[in-house]
Write an enzyme that holds these catalytic residues in place. Sequence first.
Site, mmCIF file in Angstrom:
data_model
loop_
_atom_site.group_PDB
_atom_site.id
_atom_site.type_symbol
_atom_site.label_atom_id
_atom_site.label_comp_id
_atom_site.label_asym_id
_atom_site.label_seq_id
_atom_site.Cartn_x
_atom_site.Cartn_y
_atom_site.Cartn_z
ATOM 1 N N ASN A 15 0.829 -1.203 0.000
ATOM 2 C CA ASN A 15 0.000 0.000 0.000
ATOM 3 C C ASN A 15 0.870 1.263 0.000
ATOM 4 O O ASN A 15 0.533 2.246 -0.662
ATOM 5 C CB ASN A 15 -0.975 -0.002 1.190
ATOM 6 C CG ASN A 15 -2.315 -0.627 0.838
ATOM 7 O OD1 ASN A 15 -3.015 -0.137 -0.035
ATOM 8 N ND2 ASN A 15 -2.665 -1.722 1.489
ATOM 9 N N HIS A 112 -8.268 -1.764 5.753
ATOM 10 C CA HIS A 112 -8.466 -3.129 6.246
ATOM 11 C C HIS A 112 -8.995 -4.016 5.107
ATOM 12 O O HIS A 112 -9.918 -3.612 4.403
ATOM 13 C CB HIS A 112 -9.459 -3.122 7.415
ATOM 14 C CG HIS A 112 -9.622 -4.463 8.063
ATOM 15 N ND1 HIS A 112 -8.698 -4.967 8.946
ATOM 16 C CD2 HIS A 112 -10.575 -5.414 7.926
ATOM 17 C CE1 HIS A 112 -9.086 -6.170 9.341
ATOM 18 N NE2 HIS A 112 -10.221 -6.467 8.734
ATOM 19 N N THR A 144 -9.885 4.897 15.497
ATOM 20 C CA THR A 144 -10.348 5.313 16.824
ATOM 21 C C THR A 144 -9.873 4.260 17.827
ATOM 22 O O THR A 144 -9.115 3.362 17.473
ATOM 23 C CB THR A 144 -11.892 5.370 16.885
ATOM 24 O OG1 THR A 144 -12.393 4.036 16.710
ATOM 25 C CG2 THR A 144 -12.447 6.280 15.802
ATOM 26 N N GLU A 177 -7.806 -2.104 -2.379
ATOM 27 C CA GLU A 177 -7.193 -1.318 -1.293
ATOM 28 C C GLU A 177 -6.439 -0.125 -1.873
ATOM 29 O O GLU A 177 -6.597 1.009 -1.404
ATOM 30 C CB GLU A 177 -6.204 -2.182 -0.498
ATOM 31 C CG GLU A 177 -6.838 -3.260 0.349
ATOM 32 C CD GLU A 177 -5.781 -4.113 1.054
ATOM 33 O OE1 GLU A 177 -4.841 -3.569 1.647
ATOM 34 O OE2 GLU A 177 -5.896 -5.365 0.989
#
Lengths: 207, 207
Positions: A15, A112, A144, A177
């Site tokens: 990524n 994710h 979070t 992704e």
Amino acid sequence: MSLNLGVLVSGRGTNLQSLIDKSTSGEIDAKVAVVLSDNPDAYALKRARKAGIPAIYIDPCTTKPVLVGEAEVEYMKVLNEYKVDLVCLAGFMRIIKENFLNEFKWRLMNIHPALLPSFKGLHAQKQALEYGVRFSGATVHFVTGHVDGGPIILQAVVPVYKDDTEETLSERILAEEHRIYAEAIELFAKGKIEIRDNRVITGGLDE
Amino acid sequence: MSLNLGVLVSGRGTNLQSLIDKSTSGEIDAKVAVVLSDNPDAYALKRARKAGIPAIYIDPCTTKPVLVGEAEVEYMKVLNEYKVDLVCLAGFMRIIKENFLNEFKWRLMNIHPALLPSFKGLHAQKQALEYGVRFSGATVHFVTGHVDGGPIILQAVVPVYKDDTEETLSERILAEEHRIYAEAIELFAKGKIEIRDNRVITGGLDE
């Protein structure tokens, strides 16, 4: 003005590579300002250096999968030194805790490899195959205190085929992704992300 | 030879109506042999009678949301009297227990308005909206002892739009429920459903 990204990695950095490429090509109005890793051997660090990006190993000083204490302070300090606007987790294998979350509130994203809230945690693609779902996908979300549970920014769906292996499914998801992580960053860069009642409302990139 | 369906309902019976229509039109090689309900006022019973299908209220004899005891025996008895090959839950608001599960093992399907394993239980569409997912959908699965947790037969995906209400999302999902429930029954009728390691492998309808 281009966005400064800080990317946190632990592994091979596919990524990260996608973000570097899309930044270089101008597909996203953002540049990777610094790459930080908790793993000195992460191939992602090599990718960053090859692209001329500062790539720094910072010892997490704990064997638990968390970022805490002096290490947490050091990560925040370096990210701020590089004037990072947005922190992107890209296969960073540690849970982010309160101090860091507060410092980068609504400026900290993760990707994710599943359609959250399904298949949180490790090996999401394997979990999906074992469950026998017909569709899986990828989710970009703000981070979070709930692991893999923060407000969703974007999702993408892929089919699961009956002869899929963890590898073939992972590869199909990975392409999505890369696409949606870039899109989420571009939405952020263009001010198209709005938070309402702890949920994310995104505008279209062409609106 | 056409499949005999037994459909269990508690409410308005939109999925039942879809099955009746698709059976009548020949879209599925199955006919609704009998409709059973735990609710004497279920509009689904009226739909069945209007179509000339035996529609029977059987008192569940408990206020708990389960099918047990003498009521369970009675439901099984009637389904067998009507030579039901496949039991379809279609908004039946009771948990099916062991005796019934054994009697109709791998012959008992349910439809759920979400991409399982996300959003099990009641009000799945509302759960999805509150979570803020970008995609939801519908799942046909075999029923096991795990509520909304049995092996998946088919799923369908729908987008969730930012101005969706529970009604608009439910309507979009419902269209997919009708489509995949019929498809799952047709796969069953054509012997295209195989169980391997407690997972469902489906063949294509045109294979």
